[in-house]
Design an enzyme around this catalytic site. Structure first.
Site, short mmCIF file in Angstrom:
data_model
loop_
_atom_site.label_atom_id
_atom_site.label_comp_id
_atom_site.label_asym_id
_atom_site.label_seq_id
_atom_site.Cartn_x
_atom_site.Cartn_y
_atom_site.Cartn_z
N ASP A 74 20.47 -9.89 39.91
CA ASP A 74 19.33 -10.25 40.73
C ASP A 74 19.71 -11.44 41.59
O ASP A 74 20.66 -12.16 41.27
CB ASP A 74 18.15 -10.68 39.83
CG ASP A 74 17.29 -9.50 39.45
OD1 ASP A 74 17.51 -8.44 40.02
OD2 ASP A 74 16.43 -9.64 38.57
N ASP B 104 14.68 -9.45 35.25
CA ASP B 104 13.63 -10.29 34.66
C ASP B 104 12.30 -9.55 34.54
O ASP B 104 11.49 -9.86 33.68
CB ASP B 104 13.45 -11.58 35.45
CG ASP B 104 13.24 -11.33 36.94
OD1 ASP B 104 13.08 -10.15 37.32
OD2 ASP B 104 13.24 -12.30 37.72
N ASP C 137 12.65 -3.74 35.51
CA ASP C 137 14.10 -3.78 35.32
C ASP C 137 14.50 -3.19 33.97
O ASP C 137 15.68 -3.00 33.70
CB ASP C 137 14.62 -5.23 35.40
CG ASP C 137 14.49 -5.80 36.81
OD1 ASP C 137 14.65 -5.01 37.76
OD2 ASP C 137 14.24 -7.00 36.95
#
Length: 989
Positions: A245, A566, A570
């Site tokens: 990310d 997070d 995901d």
């Protein structure tokens, strides 16, 4: 709205409850494998006849509902509060076609890859064997078998030697009174054989693995890696790709406005409040203060000198920070217009890409403040505030010029551009607030700001280390392509002039899908090797990318992928990845549950530490193996040869057990607790199929074994002359311990102690003492073993078969042991490439890499007789219903229904398949078996009335779940393809 939670923002007239597999939560939890038990029960009841897997069963009927009800039940406790926003965004996203295509989870992940689905379900509660454990098990079994053969041969030779020597050569008779003596001899031979076996079997291997992993896990905690699954440590050492990310991992997640375009001026830094027209400033403060969640605040720092705390949405915090930087305050505005006075709120979602709030003015008119992605909001602006704070006309060409001169330069600097705008409405007639397209148009632009999420200072160096270690770092983010590319350049993920790809989610989907909208692995294989940045991506894009890289066969070694995430969305990608990293601070409970390691500081540099520890685990095991195999070879050969030549082992049973303790328990403690060094990151990943024993290690093992055997046999046959002592060979049965054999035992142990120091290096390094004092456990064990050895030799007496030695004899033993270190340097000088006969060991073949038999040991077997019976029944039903079904299909195609239907989209996802009303299970009335392409192959079996085929079609579950599906049985390829548009059309008919 989850039970026990509070509505913080938003407005609406209807509350739609999304349940079952149609909800985003259902998709996520089905991918994560929630409700597996319910699915298994359902499958056992309904589909016990189907040995192969079947995609619809995962989400059919009650099983699917149960799975998601289970998921929802677990969410009710408030576990997914943080994920609510993402879920609502994704539900909204499914409304438009292109986005809906992006949201489709991978076909194979849902069960499209038939066999994987059942295997995953059956292995749900069975702990998988890691790659390292698989290699070690195979190696241990091979060594154990060799040891068993050697011990058996030793016993046979000893017995035969004794029998021939006593009864044939010396022609003695077996007298009854001699029986106890002979039995004692045979027991002695048996004990020697068992001793050889005990020494040969490497029972310290599992201990070494456990100690190494447990030690690593404990130390990784200090490096901000909370390991949830032990084998994630070793897997991370093999990682070849990291999909990370951006926000919060590569960046600080503290949004800050650094540039602004206000009153026709582009400010490269925060403008002075006096330079901004008062009218514009007032509008700007109101627009930001009112049109943001009232839960978002900037609080004073916790510690003096610290940064102000950002609470709530980070982007809104950045805008509120901008207000404070302009020496203004947002609190009075919010006090004047509290949240309950807001007339209408259009909350942010991924379709709107903007948020708007309507307030009622004192004169009864309405004002709407809007903010959002600049490219979206500027398209809806027809005016803009000029340098005097007055609105002027904002034409499309002005917008294009502004994009070119303001927005693109900001985005190229890695800034997220936000446009703030407003619009006034008359009080009568009151606008139709539900007509969103009309309301969110004809806006007046107040300003455009560039918000930066600064790159964490330690990230560029961490990424450089990853790249040097042969790990490719890819950024997967929801930001626009320009911002993502700029951040990637700042981080060092991409370098100007390199051959790389930066794609947006839509372009990525367009490239990897065929004309039917299905994902093709070959297409992914063309993209992923060069892909470095995936921008504007949905969570499913992340899952698709991760699965595509893992499943790729384009490169020789199977890629090992680590993923950071997070959000709740995901979860599937974290679960699919070889190692999933969840954020400890920003991560939701679902993300943490799906992960293998939790980063307690949300920092990318902690991932590099995990790589280092993972590689260290592999090296620690290899060091231990190098040491243990040397002792194994020497001890077994000495015991075997001594037994054959002298009818006795120079190393006695209790001595061998002490040697076994040294080389197994103590050595595993000493060598498995070596701390990692930066040098581990200077080499490429081993890959999953890396052998445990390299050719260099094999050279070291054999080299040291030759040295030790040469000296032990020298001492065995000429030792008594060297030291002028009595020979210990051919001693009677109950003779006292001899100095001769005690010197051999002591020398053997001294050589092992010094060879343990040699074993610290496995890649041919010369300095074996490098960093030895950084491992106090190693030093303690070596010195402790030496001290215990002195006690055993000097005071062990008969139990240890030892006779006390003189000082000069001790000095010789230690001197020969020290020779190991010198011999180690000699071995390091010999180039491995010259020794062609050396082979690697401890490698898994491709078939062994996933030991399915072991994984499925305790899976409940389906009754085969019942399976055959069910197969026959289904085939009969199909035959009887075939004609009726074909007539219905023909009638349906003749009718005008075909013209009235929209062209159906291809449904690669079972969830999308279930979302359409025509596929509701409750709506179906007649139970007509599904006839698909496999029926065509089964026709001969039906006509000849022969036995049923060995494997049924994979969609048989549809029969029992009652979905009314019919398919044309003509031989056209399109009609029989389950994913084709024609198939979808027939299904809907």
């Amino acid at each position: 709205v989850f039970s026990g939670t509070h509505v913080m923002e938003g407005s609406g007239r209807m509350l739609v409850t999304a349940v079952g597999v149609n909800s985003q939560t259902g998709i996520i939890f089905t991918l994560l494998g929630a409700g597996g038990e319910e699915e298994e029960k359902k499958d056992k009841k309904v589909d016990s006849s189907h040995p192969s897997s079947h995609p619809p069963s995962a989400t059919d009927g009650a099983a699917g509902a149960n799975a998601t009800d289970n998921a929802n039940a677990s969410l009710v406790n408030g576990k997914m509060q943080d994920g609510n926003m993402e879920n609502s965004q994704n539900k909204a996203k499914q409304q438009d076609g292109a986005a809906a295509m992006e949201m489709q989870p991978l076909k194979s992940a849902e069960g499209g890859e038939g066999d994987d689905k059942d295997k995953k379900k059956s292995n749900m509660h069975k702990k998988e064997k890691s790659v390292l454990q698989g290699k070690l098990t195979k190696l241990a079994v091979q060594i154990g078998k060799a040891g068993l053969v050697m011990s058996a041969i030793t016993v046979i030779i000893l017995v035969l030697y004794f029998a021939i020597d006593t009864f044939v050569v010396n022609k003695k008779q077996w007298l009854p009174e001699c029986t106890p003596v002979y039995v004692q001899y045979f027991v002695k031979f048996f004990i020697i054989g068992v001793t050889v076996l005990v020494v040969a079997v490497p029972e310290g291997l599992p201990l070494a693995v456990t100690i190494s992993l447990a030690y690593s896990v404990k130390k990784m905690m200090k490096d901000n890696n909370l390991v949830r699954h032990l084998d994630a440590c070793e897997t991370m050492g093999n990682a070849t790709a990291i999909c990370s990310d951006k926000t919060g991992t590569l960046t600080t997640n503290r949004m800050t406005v650094v540039q602004a375009y206000v009153g026709d001026v582009h400010y490269k830094e925060i403008p002075d409040p006096d330079s901004v027209p008062a009218k514009t400033l007032d509008l700007l403060v109101n627009a930001i203060a009112i049109n943001s969640a009232y839960t978002t605040k900037i609080l004073p720092p916790e510690k003096e000198g610290g940064l102000p705390r950002q609470v709530g949405n980070k982007t809104e915090c950045g805008l509120l920070g901008f207000v404070l930087d302009l020496k203004q305050d947002y609190e009075p505005v919010r006090s004047l217009i509290p949240e309950e006075k807001l007339y209408k709120v259009y909350t942010f979602n991924s379709v709107r890409k903007s948020m708007s709030t309507v307030i009622k003015m004192p004169d009864g008119s309405f004002r709407m403040y809007s903010k959002g992605a600049s490219e979206i909001v500027l398209k809806k602006c027809s005016r803009i505030l000029n340098a005097a704070g007055e609105p002027r006309v904002f034409r499309p060409r002005d917008r294009d010029e502004m994009v070119k001169k303001v927005i693109e330069p900001m985005a190229c600097d890695g800034l997220r551009t936000i446009c703030v705008a407003f619009r006034d409405f008359n009080s009568s007639p009151e606008p139709d607030w539900d007509n969103e397209n009309d309301i969110l148009s004809d806006l007046t632009c107040i300003c455009v700001v560039g918000i930066e999420d600064p790159v964490r200072p330690e990230v560029p160096e961490a990424i450089r280390k990853c790249q040097r270690a042969g790990i490719t770092v890819r950024m997967v983010t929801g930001d626009n392509i320009n911002t993502a590319r700029a951040i990637a350049i700042k981080c060092g993920i991409i370098h100007p002039g390199e051959d790389f790809l930066c794609l947006e989610g839509k372009e990525f989907n367009r490239r990897i899908r065929n004309e039917k909208g299905e994902i093709e692995q070959e297409r992914i294989d063309k993209i992923w090797p060069k892909l470095r940045v995936l921008a504007r991506s949905s969570p499913t894009d992340k899952h698709t990318l991760v699965k595509g890289i893992i499943d790729s066969t384009q490169v020789e070694q199977r890629q090992v992928v680590a993923v950071t995430g997070d959000g709740t969305n995901d979860g599937p990608a974290l679960k699919k990845a070889d190692v999933g990293f969840a954020m400890g601070i920003a991560g939701t409970d679902v993300a943490k549950e799906a992960s293998d390691i939790i980063l307690t500081d949300d920092n990318f540099s902690s991932i590099v530490k995990a790589v280092m520890w993972g590689r260290n685990v592999y090296d620690s095991i290899s060091k231990f193996l190098q040491f243990q195999l040397t002792v194994n070879i020497v001890a077994v050969i000495v015991a075997f040869t001594g037994a054959c030549i002298t009818q006795d082992s120079p190393l006695k049973a209790v001595q061998m057990l002490w040697v076994n303790l040294i080389m197994d328990t103590f050595a595993s403690l000493a060598l498995a607790t070596e701390p990692p060094t930066e040098a581990l990151l200077l080499r490429k990943p081993y890959g999953r199929n890396k052998p445990l024993i390299s050719r260099t290690m094999m050279k070291n093992i054999l080299g040291h074994a030759v040295y030790q055997l040469t000296l032990i046999f020298t001492l065995l046959f000429v030792g008594e002359k060297m030291f002028k002592i009595d020979s210990g060979r051919n001693a009677p049965l109950h003779s006292p311990p001899s100095e001769h054999y005690t010197i051999i035992f002591n020398t053997f142990v001294m050589m092992q102690l010094f060879n343990e120091i040699n074993a610290r290096k496995i890649h041919g390094e010369r300095n074996v003492f490098d960093g030895i004092f950084r491992n106090p456990i190693f030093c303690t064990i070596v010195l402790g073993t030496f001290a215990i050895q002195i006690v055993i030799v000097q005071f062990g007496g008969k139990p240890f078969s030892c006779s006390p030695l003189q000082l000069d004899q001790w000095m010789w033993c230690v001197f020969i042991g020290l020779g190991e270190l010198v011999w180690g340097q000699v071995i390091a000088t010999i180039p491995t490439s010259r020794l062609k006969f050396l082979k690697e060991a401890g490698r898994l073949t491709e078939k062994e890499e996933v030991p399915e038999e072991e994984l499925n040991e305790d899976v409940e077997e389906i009754d085969h007789a019942e399976r055959e019976l069910r197969r026959g029944q289904i085939l009969w039903f199909r035959g009887l219903n075939r004609i009726q079904t074909q007539i219905r299909v023909v009638k349906a195609f003749r009718s005008s229904l075909y013209e009235g239907l929209e062209k159906p989209e291809s449904r690669t996802s079972i969830h999308n398949f279930m979302t359409h009303p025509e596929f509701r299970i409750e709506d179906s009335q007649p139970h007509i078996p599904l006839i698909d392409d496999t029926d065509l192959e089964e026709d001969p079996a039906l006509k000849k009335n022969s036995s049923p085929p060995s494997s049924l079609n994979k969609n048989n579950s549809a029969i029992d779940s009652g979905i009314n599906l019919t398919t044309d049985t003509s031989k056209s390829a399109t009609s029989s393809s389950p994913g084709s548009p024609i198939h979808s059309l027939e299904t809907s008919l």
